[in-house]
Design a protein around this motif. Structure first.
Motif, PDB file in Angstrom:
ATOM      1  N   ILE A   8      11.316 -12.934  -8.715  1.00 21.31           N
ATOM      2  CA  ILE A   8      11.820 -12.756  -7.467  1.00 21.31           C
ATOM      3  C   ILE A   8      12.036 -11.463  -7.039  1.00 21.31           C
ATOM      4  N   VAL A   9      11.382 -11.017  -5.979  1.00 24.75           N
ATOM      5  CA  VAL A   9      11.566  -9.589  -5.492  1.00 24.75           C
ATOM      6  C   VAL A   9      12.535  -9.475  -4.430  1.00 24.75           C
ATOM      7  N   TYR A  10      13.484  -8.712  -4.470  1.00 23.44           N
ATOM      8  CA  TYR A  10      14.862  -8.832  -3.927  1.00 23.44           C
ATOM      9  C   TYR A  10      14.804  -7.402  -2.820  1.00 23.44           C
ATOM     10  N   LEU A  11      15.048  -7.639  -1.696  1.00 27.00           N
ATOM     11  CA  LEU A  11      14.872  -6.453  -0.694  1.00 27.00           C
ATOM     12  C   LEU A  11      16.310  -6.336   0.301  1.00 27.00           C
ATOM     13  N   GLU A  12      16.556  -5.276   0.189  1.00 31.14           N
ATOM     14  CA  GLU A  12      17.948  -5.018   1.102  1.00 31.14           C
ATOM     15  C   GLU A  12      17.560  -4.547   2.548  1.00 31.14           C
ATOM     16  N   GLY A  13      18.298  -4.990   3.580  1.00 32.07           N
ATOM     17  CA  GLY A  13      18.067  -4.963   4.956  1.00 32.07           C
ATOM     18  C   GLY A  13      18.158  -3.463   5.342  1.00 32.07           C
ATOM     19  N   TYR A  14      18.988  -2.528   4.731  1.00 35.85           N
ATOM     20  CA  TYR A  14      19.037  -1.174   4.731  1.00 35.85           C
ATOM     21  C   TYR A  14      17.879  -0.567   4.714  1.00 35.85           C
ATOM     22  N   LEU A  15      16.666  -1.022   4.059  1.00 42.75           N
ATOM     23  CA  LEU A  15      15.382  -0.342   3.808  1.00 42.75           C
ATOM     24  C   LEU A  15      14.780  -0.221   5.004  1.00 42.75           C
ATOM     25  N   TRP A  16      15.234  -0.980   6.234  1.00 46.68           N
ATOM     26  CA  TRP A  16      14.613  -1.116   7.269  1.00 46.68           C
ATOM     27  C   TRP A  16      14.660   0.133   8.001  1.00 46.68           C
ATOM     28  N   ASP A  17      15.683   0.788   7.859  1.00 46.73           N
ATOM     29  CA  ASP A  17      15.964   2.231   8.449  1.00 46.73           C
ATOM     30  C   ASP A  17      14.897   3.323   8.423  1.00 46.73           C
ATOM     31  N   PRO A  18      14.312   3.811   7.108  1.00 43.75           N
ATOM     32  CA  PRO A  18      13.454   4.754   7.275  1.00 43.75           C
ATOM     33  C   PRO A  18      11.917   4.020   7.136  1.00 43.75           C
ATOM     34  N   ALA A  19      11.000   4.729   7.962  1.00 39.83           N
ATOM     35  CA  ALA A  19       9.631   3.921   8.187  1.00 39.83           C
ATOM     36  C   ALA A  19       9.022   3.934   6.849  1.00 39.83           C
ATOM     37  N   SER A  20       8.926   4.846   6.063  1.00 38.81           N
ATOM     38  CA  SER A  20       8.244   4.863   4.793  1.00 38.81           C
ATOM     39  C   SER A  20       8.583   3.670   4.011  1.00 38.81           C
ATOM     40  N   ALA A  21      10.009   3.682   3.907  1.00 36.09           N
ATOM     41  CA  ALA A  21      10.551   2.424   2.973  1.00 36.09           C
ATOM     42  C   ALA A  21      10.072   1.125   3.297  1.00 36.09           C
ATOM     43  N   LYS A  22      10.091   0.837   4.939  1.00 39.89           N
ATOM     44  CA  LYS A  22       9.736  -0.324   5.484  1.00 39.89           C
ATOM     45  C   LYS A  22       8.267  -0.776   4.956  1.00 39.89           C
ATOM     46  N   GLN A  23       7.533   0.120   4.991  1.00 40.11           N
ATOM     47  CA  GLN A  23       6.060  -0.007   4.437  1.00 40.11           C
ATOM     48  C   GLN A  23       6.027  -0.260   3.003  1.00 40.11           C
ATOM     49  N   ALA A  24       6.970   0.290   2.263  1.00 40.03           N
ATOM     50  CA  ALA A  24       7.084   0.186   0.830  1.00 40.03           C
ATOM     51  C   ALA A  24       7.438  -1.514   0.763  1.00 40.03           C
ATOM     52  N   PHE A  25       8.360  -1.977   1.396  1.00 40.77           N
ATOM     53  CA  PHE A  25       9.216  -3.193   1.454  1.00 40.77           C
ATOM     54  C   PHE A  25       7.880  -4.327   1.707  1.00 40.77           C
ATOM     55  N   VAL A  26       7.084  -4.028   2.801  1.00 41.21           N
ATOM     56  CA  VAL A  26       6.132  -4.872   3.288  1.00 41.21           C
ATOM     57  C   VAL A  26       4.938  -4.976   2.069  1.00 41.21           C
ATOM     58  N   LYS A  27       4.564  -4.015   1.505  1.00 44.44           N
ATOM     59  CA  LYS A  27       3.758  -3.701   0.524  1.00 44.44           C
ATOM     60  C   LYS A  27       4.208  -4.779  -0.708  1.00 44.44           C
ATOM     61  N   ALA A  28       5.577  -4.522  -0.963  1.00 45.62           N
ATOM     62  CA  ALA A  28       5.915  -5.179  -2.190  1.00 45.62           C
ATOM     63  C   ALA A  28       5.964  -6.825  -2.100  1.00 45.62           C
ATOM     64  N   ALA A  29       6.415  -7.023  -0.744  1.00 48.40           N
ATOM     65  CA  ALA A  29       6.345  -8.577  -0.365  1.00 48.40           C
ATOM     66  C   ALA A  29       4.976  -9.170  -0.301  1.00 48.40           C
ATOM     67  N   THR A  30       3.897  -8.351   0.084  1.00 45.41           N
ATOM     68  CA  THR A  30       2.704  -8.719   0.019  1.00 45.41           C
ATOM     69  C   THR A  30       2.078  -9.036  -1.544  1.00 45.41           C
ATOM     70  N   ILE A  31       2.480  -7.923  -2.489  1.00 45.77           N
ATOM     71  CA  ILE A  31       1.813  -8.326  -3.822  1.00 45.77           C
ATOM     72  C   ILE A  31       2.592  -9.344  -4.478  1.00 45.77           C
ATOM     73  N   ALA A  32       3.833  -9.502  -4.000  1.00 45.85           N
ATOM     74  CA  ALA A  32       4.690 -10.628  -4.708  1.00 45.85           C
ATOM     75  C   ALA A  32       4.141 -12.022  -4.413  1.00 45.85           C
ATOM     76  N   HIS A  33       3.967 -12.020  -3.124  1.00 47.87           N
ATOM     77  CA  HIS A  33       3.203 -13.397  -2.571  1.00 47.87           C
ATOM     78  C   HIS A  33       1.906 -13.608  -3.248  1.00 47.87           C
ATOM     79  N   GLY A  34       1.137 -12.534  -3.391  1.00 48.17           N
ATOM     80  CA  GLY A  34      -0.271 -12.701  -3.923  1.00 48.17           C
ATOM     81  C   GLY A  34       0.186 -13.214  -5.547  1.00 48.17           C
ATOM     82  N   ALA A  35       0.547 -12.973  -6.182  1.00 47.38           N
ATOM     83  CA  ALA A  35       1.207 -13.163  -7.375  1.00 47.38           C
ATOM     84  C   ALA A  35       1.768 -14.737  -7.713  1.00 47.38           C
ATOM     85  N   GLY A  36       2.271 -15.128  -6.560  1.00 44.17           N
ATOM     86  CA  GLY A  36       2.834 -16.379  -6.449  1.00 44.17           C
ATOM     87  C   GLY A  36       4.278 -16.333  -6.576  1.00 44.17           C
ATOM     88  N   ARG A  37       4.812 -15.082  -6.454  1.00 41.42           N
ATOM     89  CA  ARG A  37       6.139 -15.016  -6.542  1.00 41.42           C
ATOM     90  C   ARG A  37       7.032 -15.061  -5.298  1.00 41.42           C
TER      91      ARG A  37
END
Length: 333
Positions: A154-183
């Motif tokens: 499980i990859v767990y993300l906090e909503g506070y990450l949505w404030d800075p733009a670069s962290a938001k991109q990191a968040f989306v990248k992580a979600a994409t990788i996780a789903h690609g690996a069936g997580r």
């Protein structure tokens, strides 16, 4: 699917927590809204710090608190968050690793100082937070290690990450990788002010399936759907989220799945001391239950147990073994 190296990996704002007991007069003197989370700059951070009494200090940030809880249950846990290579940053790294969490994010060598949060706890146990994000907001997609994300159940993300733009991109990248690996990907809405700012984006994350599991408290759920009616908000939450969990303080929690709603009572406590970390530790117990295939009801009970432990003392870290507490209460570990 390859075997997981970690049960839960959290990504969040790495914030050094400074907790202090205070009173309503302190809050009004500094113009703070009781129970809120305000983002502050370095100058305001200094002014608050100078006026504060003795404090308890530890590595924190919402997702970090959750991940420490996961490790405390005996699961394999990892954390990604940005600190600076300064005194507080080094304290942060040592503290979270000492709690049994893998922490490999490279510290920044320049830019703002390691983030910190002044958490003011009034006699009723309510917490008012003033957060200087500092280096935490400089988390970027480059800090996301593809192999590490793909190796986490499980990859767990906090909503506070949505404030800075670069962290938001990191968040989306992580979600994409996780789903690609069936997580699985989990999101906590963090606080109702955060939901006010990003309501449409959070709803889109849920509706598009970017996140599989969403944690919210009652205030956040009402903010998400802009209604005072809990039941109608919950009904819509079931439509939008693959799996949603709503914490309701002393009323326990509600697990909202497509095939039904499971209500789980809160664990009894002797004394409410400090609500800091209640939602974070609930999420730790719930996800621990999921990775142990304990079922929604037991996952909810594990979450309730962890939340009950943490609100009976100052600070967002368990002070007794959650694994042992679970065993004593007949819960699966």
């Amino acid at each position: 699917m390859a075997d997981a190296k970690y049960d839960v990996l959290g990504i969040g704002n790495a914030i050094f927590d400074v907790l202090v007991r205070t009173d309503e007069a302190f809050l009004s003197r500094h113009g703070m809204a009781r129970g809120s989370m305000a983002l502050i700059d370095e100058a305001r951070a200094g002014a608050i710090y100078q006026d504060m009494g003795p404090a308890t200090e530890m590595s924190g940030g919402s997702a970090a608190n959750t991940i420490v809880g996961v490790a405390n249950f005996g699961a394999r846990a990892a954390y990604v968050g940005k600190i600076k290579d300064d005194q507080i940053g080094r304290l942060y790294a040592h503290d979270i690793r000492a709690a049994g969490v893998a922490f490999e994010t490279m510290p920044a060598t320049d830019g703002p100082a390691t983030g910190c949060s002044y958490i003011l706890v009034t006699p009723d146990g309510e917490r008012t937070m003033n957060t200087y994000l500092g280096a935490a907001q400089d988390l970027t997609p480059a800090d996301i290690d593809e192999a590490q994300i793909a190796a986490s159940r499980i990859v767990y993300l906090e909503g506070y990450l949505w404030d800075p733009a670069s962290a938001k991109q990191a968040f989306v990248k992580a979600a994409t990788i996780a789903h690609g690996a069936g997580r699985q990907v989990a999101l906590t809405l963090s606080d109702s002010f955060c939901v006010d700012r990003y309501r449409d984006e959070f709803l889109e994350l849920m509706r598009k399936g970017t996140v599989d599991l969403v944690f919210a408290n009652e205030a956040e759920l009402r903010s998400l759907y802009q209604t005072a009616d809990f039941d109608s908000a919950l009904k819509q939450f079931r439509v939008d989220a693959k799996l949603g969990v709503v914490t309701r303080s002393e009323k326990g929690c509600v697990v909202a799945a497509k095939d039904g709603v499971t209500a789980v009572p809160a664990f009894p406590i002797e004394q409410l001391v400090d609500t800091t970390g209640a939602g974070d530790l609930f999420a730790a117990g719930f996800m621990f239950g999921l990775v142990r295939d304990a079922g929604y009801e037991n996952a909810g009970r594990l979450g309730a147990l962890a939340a009950a432990e943490v609100i009976q003392h100052i600070g967002a870290r368990p002070q007794t073994s959650l694994k042992e507490l679970a065993q004593q209460n007949g819960l699966p570990v």
